[in-house]
Write a protein that holds these residues in place. Structure first.
Motif, mmCIF file in Angstrom:
data_model
loop_
_atom_site.group_PDB
_atom_site.id
_atom_site.type_symbol
_atom_site.label_atom_id
_atom_site.label_comp_id
_atom_site.label_asym_id
_atom_site.label_seq_id
_atom_site.Cartn_x
_atom_site.Cartn_y
_atom_site.Cartn_z
ATOM 1 N N ALA A 1 85.168 14.200 81.685
ATOM 2 C CA ALA A 1 84.494 15.277 81.191
ATOM 3 C C ALA A 1 82.990 15.501 81.852
ATOM 4 O O ALA A 1 81.677 16.467 82.394
ATOM 5 N N ASN B 1 92.557 21.371 80.680
ATOM 6 C CA ASN B 1 91.634 22.468 80.189
ATOM 7 C C ASN B 1 89.631 21.649 79.786
ATOM 8 O O ASN B 1 89.466 22.324 79.894
ATOM 9 N N ILE B 2 90.276 20.170 79.990
ATOM 10 C CA ILE B 2 88.922 19.659 78.790
ATOM 11 C C ILE B 2 87.838 19.776 80.110
ATOM 12 O O ILE B 2 86.946 19.855 80.260
ATOM 13 N N ARG C 1 87.981 21.713 82.591
ATOM 14 C CA ARG C 1 87.952 22.889 83.483
ATOM 15 C C ARG C 1 86.228 23.582 82.469
ATOM 16 O O ARG C 1 85.271 24.304 82.794
ATOM 17 N N GLU C 2 86.710 23.023 81.306
ATOM 18 C CA GLU C 2 85.456 23.265 80.142
ATOM 19 C C GLU C 2 83.848 22.817 80.876
ATOM 20 O O GLU C 2 83.316 23.120 80.526
ATOM 21 N N SER D 1 93.325 27.064 82.192
ATOM 22 C CA SER D 1 93.005 28.013 83.260
ATOM 23 C C SER D 1 92.618 28.258 83.893
ATOM 24 O O SER D 1 92.463 26.887 84.878
#
Length: 275
Positions: free
Chosen positions: A131, A172-173, A175-176, A201
């Motif tokens: 991330a 989702n990590i 995406r964030e 998402s």
């Protein structure tokens, strides 16, 4: 401005009512053929590029050579091009950021960056560390679409019972952290893809292969993007194998002569006359 327009076009392809299919080229010629046959954008295949130049896949291709190939591909077509940069050719976010800036100068408007490490002892990068790499690229504020790939299914990593949960968590990590789309190669059955779609998402990218649902079924599930990966490159090698075997075993040339482009047509496809 031209690159920005291509970036906006590529973004829009991920927000339509139906998925778009992204073919993966390995040189200027294959990219031009994909454009000529009607695809709205072209991706690259790291395996196809590396193998076509005599290298193993997995960042064995020299980075400067990759930049040259990407430049050739991006200059050969008018449609947007997204580059498979594997794990980013760097261990740290700062290294990857520097590399991505060079990649953006080739004319591509998207990248694939994966969390597979190529290390059997630790096959996946730590999700938080990955991330950080994605966030570092996002901070560059370039017209570059980030497709974050998780290799959980591709590598058959972790207990199958927890694979879906782990893949969704990683997705989702990412995406964030700023990823525009999530890519989960190796997920092929309808139930798994449907569950991933419900658990992730934003836009979701799947890899076409043996057993992959039809474009219509994927559309019904809400999938935004379908990549072809190294499939077209391997299919091309298979045809070459068939041509060679026919010549050696039968002394005939049917597979390289029947239904193929003429020399003039091939030349025109790769270098169309200027209007």
């Amino acid at each position: 401005m031209k690159q920005l327009k291509k970036f906006e076009t590529f973004q829009h392809l991920h927000h339509q009512s139906a998925p778009f299919v992204l073919p993966n080229a390995w040189d200027a010629g294959s990219a031009a053929v994909f454009e000529r046959t009607g695809f709205k954008a072209v991706g690259t295949t790291s395996a196809g590029i590396a193998m076509s130049l005599g290298y193993k896949d997995g960042e064995h291709l020299p980075f400067e050579t990759l930049l040259d190939v990407l430049t050739n591909i991006a200059c050969s077509v008018a449609v947007p091009v997204s580059a498979d940069i594997e794990a980013g050719y760097g261990a740290f976010p700062e290294e990857i950021s520097e590399n991505v800036q060079k990649i953006a100068k080739t004319g591509v408007v998207g990248i694939n960056i994966e969390d597979g490490t190529g290390n059997p002892e630790q096959p996946l990068s730590d999700a938080s560390w990955q991330a950080e790499k994605i966030a570092a690229v996002k901070k560059l504020d370039l017209p570059l679409f980030i497709n974050a790939r998780t290799d959980l299914y591709w590598l058959k990593h972790c207990n199958p019972a927890f694979r879906l949960q782990s893949a969704a968590r990683r997705a989702n990590i990412y995406r964030e952290a700023g990823a525009d789309c999530i890519f989960v190669p190796g997920a092929v059955d309808t139930q798994t893809i449907h569950q991933l779609r419900n658990g992730i998402s934003g836009p979701l990218n799947v890899l076409a292969g043996s057993g992959t649902p039809s474009v219509k079924l994927l559309s019904d599930m809400g999938i935004e993007r379908i990549s072809l990966g190294s499939g077209p490159f391997r299919a091309s090698l298979t045809l070459l194998k068939t041509i060679g075997e026919e010549i050696i075993s039968r002394g005939s040339f049917r597979h390289m002569t029947e239904g193929v482009l003429s020399y003039d047509d091939a030349a025109e496809w790769i270098h169309p006359p200027k209007k």
